[in-house]
Design a protein around this motif. Structure first.
Motif, short mmCIF file in Angstrom:
data_model
loop_
_atom_site.label_atom_id
_atom_site.label_comp_id
_atom_site.label_asym_id
_atom_site.label_seq_id
_atom_site.Cartn_x
_atom_site.Cartn_y
_atom_site.Cartn_z
N LEU A 229 0.06 69.31 -26.92
CA LEU A 229 1.38 68.83 -27.36
C LEU A 229 2.16 69.86 -28.17
CD1 LEU A 229 0.44 65.20 -28.43
CD2 LEU A 229 1.57 65.92 -26.33
N THR A 230 1.48 70.81 -28.77
CA THR A 230 2.16 71.75 -29.67
C THR A 230 3.21 72.61 -28.96
OG1 THR A 230 0.35 73.33 -29.42
CG2 THR A 230 0.28 71.85 -31.34
N ARG A 231 3.15 72.71 -27.63
CA ARG A 231 4.17 73.46 -26.90
C ARG A 231 5.53 72.77 -26.95
NH1 ARG A 231 1.33 74.57 -21.24
NH2 ARG A 231 -0.23 73.15 -22.07
N TRP A 232 5.53 71.45 -27.04
CA TRP A 232 6.77 70.68 -26.96
C TRP A 232 7.21 70.06 -28.28
CZ3 TRP A 232 2.93 69.87 -23.12
CH2 TRP A 232 3.22 70.49 -21.91
N ILE A 233 6.30 69.99 -29.23
CA ILE A 233 6.62 69.35 -30.51
C ILE A 233 7.03 70.43 -31.51
CG2 ILE A 233 5.71 67.91 -32.37
CD1 ILE A 233 5.86 66.50 -29.63
N PRO A 234 8.19 70.30 -32.14
CA PRO A 234 8.62 71.31 -33.11
C PRO A 234 7.70 71.36 -34.32
CG PRO A 234 10.10 69.43 -33.14
CD PRO A 234 9.14 69.21 -32.02
N THR A 235 7.45 72.58 -34.78
CA THR A 235 6.61 72.81 -35.96
C THR A 235 7.38 73.75 -36.89
OG1 THR A 235 4.63 72.60 -34.62
CG2 THR A 235 4.36 73.66 -36.73
N GLY A 236 7.23 73.53 -38.19
CA GLY A 236 7.88 74.41 -39.14
C GLY A 236 7.70 73.92 -40.56
N ALA A 237 8.33 74.62 -41.48
CA ALA A 237 8.26 74.25 -42.90
C ALA A 237 9.04 72.96 -43.12
CB ALA A 237 8.83 75.37 -43.76
N VAL A 238 8.60 72.16 -44.08
CA VAL A 238 9.29 70.91 -44.41
C VAL A 238 10.76 71.20 -44.72
CG1 VAL A 238 9.43 69.02 -46.08
CG2 VAL A 238 7.21 69.69 -45.14
N VAL A 239 11.01 72.24 -45.49
CA VAL A 239 12.38 72.69 -45.76
C VAL A 239 12.43 74.17 -45.41
CG1 VAL A 239 14.19 72.98 -47.49
CG2 VAL A 239 12.66 71.02 -47.63
N GLY A 240 13.07 74.49 -44.30
CA GLY A 240 13.19 75.88 -43.86
C GLY A 240 14.16 76.67 -44.71
N LYS A 241 14.19 77.98 -44.49
CA LYS A 241 15.05 78.86 -45.28
C LYS A 241 16.54 78.48 -45.19
CE LYS A 241 12.10 82.92 -45.08
NZ LYS A 241 11.96 84.30 -44.58
N LYS A 242 17.00 78.17 -43.97
CA LYS A 242 18.41 77.81 -43.81
C LYS A 242 18.74 76.53 -44.55
CE LYS A 242 19.22 80.01 -39.34
NZ LYS A 242 19.52 79.77 -37.93
N SER A 243 17.86 75.53 -44.45
CA SER A 243 18.08 74.26 -45.15
C SER A 243 18.08 74.47 -46.66
CB SER A 243 17.01 73.25 -44.79
OG SER A 243 17.10 72.89 -43.44
N PHE A 244 17.14 75.29 -47.15
CA PHE A 244 17.05 75.52 -48.59
C PHE A 244 18.32 76.20 -49.10
CE2 PHE A 244 15.78 77.84 -52.41
CZ PHE A 244 15.27 76.79 -53.15
N LYS A 245 18.84 77.14 -48.33
CA LYS A 245 20.07 77.83 -48.75
C LYS A 245 21.25 76.87 -48.81
CE LYS A 245 18.83 82.46 -47.26
NZ LYS A 245 19.10 83.57 -46.34
N ARG A 246 21.28 75.87 -47.92
CA ARG A 246 22.37 74.87 -47.93
C ARG A 246 22.25 73.93 -49.12
NH1 ARG A 246 21.53 74.38 -42.09
NH2 ARG A 246 20.21 72.63 -42.59
N ILE A 247 21.03 73.70 -49.59
CA ILE A 247 20.81 72.77 -50.70
C ILE A 247 21.45 73.36 -51.93
CG2 ILE A 247 19.07 71.76 -52.23
CD1 ILE A 247 17.33 71.47 -49.70
#
Length: 133
Positions: A115-133
């Motif tokens: 399933l990992t090929r199709w399911i997105p994986t990443g940080a709970v809050v990515g760099k772009k999201s953190f910068k927007r916060i």
């Protein structure tokens, strides 16, 4: 400079001090006041919170502030499947507690290699999201 410097802290246990004898925002206030700067602190930090949760709290509960202390925490950096869905580690009500159990169970199943090929994986809050916060 205002007569009282207003600080707003958002973050995890480093902000709240739940797991430490002291916390970063309170230590900063002590040092500023030792230098003669009067301060007030609104601390919205909570153990195991992400900065996204802190932002939500700040929008709902905060008074105006002169300085924002935003702590990028451990939870923000956790790598998980479907990272945009996260429920805090310390649920504060029965519905949230039950939903967290269901979500954790689902995410555990989604880690299957097929399933990992199709399911997105990443940080709970990515760099772009953190910068927007």
């Amino acid at each position: 400079m205002p007569s009282i410097l207003r600080l707003l802290a958002i973050g995890d246990c480093n902000s709240s001090g739940k797991t430490l004898d002291a916390n970063v925002p309170e230590e900063l206030v002590k040092r500023l006041e030792a230098d003669g700067i009067r301060c007030s602190l609104q601390n919205l930090g909570a153990a195991m919170n992400s900065s996204r949760e802190g932002r939500t709290k700040a929008k709902a509960h905060s008074a105006p502030a002169d300085i924002l202390l935003l702590s990028f925490g451990l939870v923000d950096a956790w790598v998980t499947s479907i990272p945009m869905f996260y429920i805090s580690y310390y649920p504060d009500n029965k519905l949230k507690r039950r939903t967290r159990k269901i979500l954790k169970s689902l995410k555990k199943r989604l880690r299957h290699p097929r399933l990992t090929r199709w399911i997105p994986t990443g940080a709970v809050v990515g760099k772009k999201s953190f910068k927007r916060i």
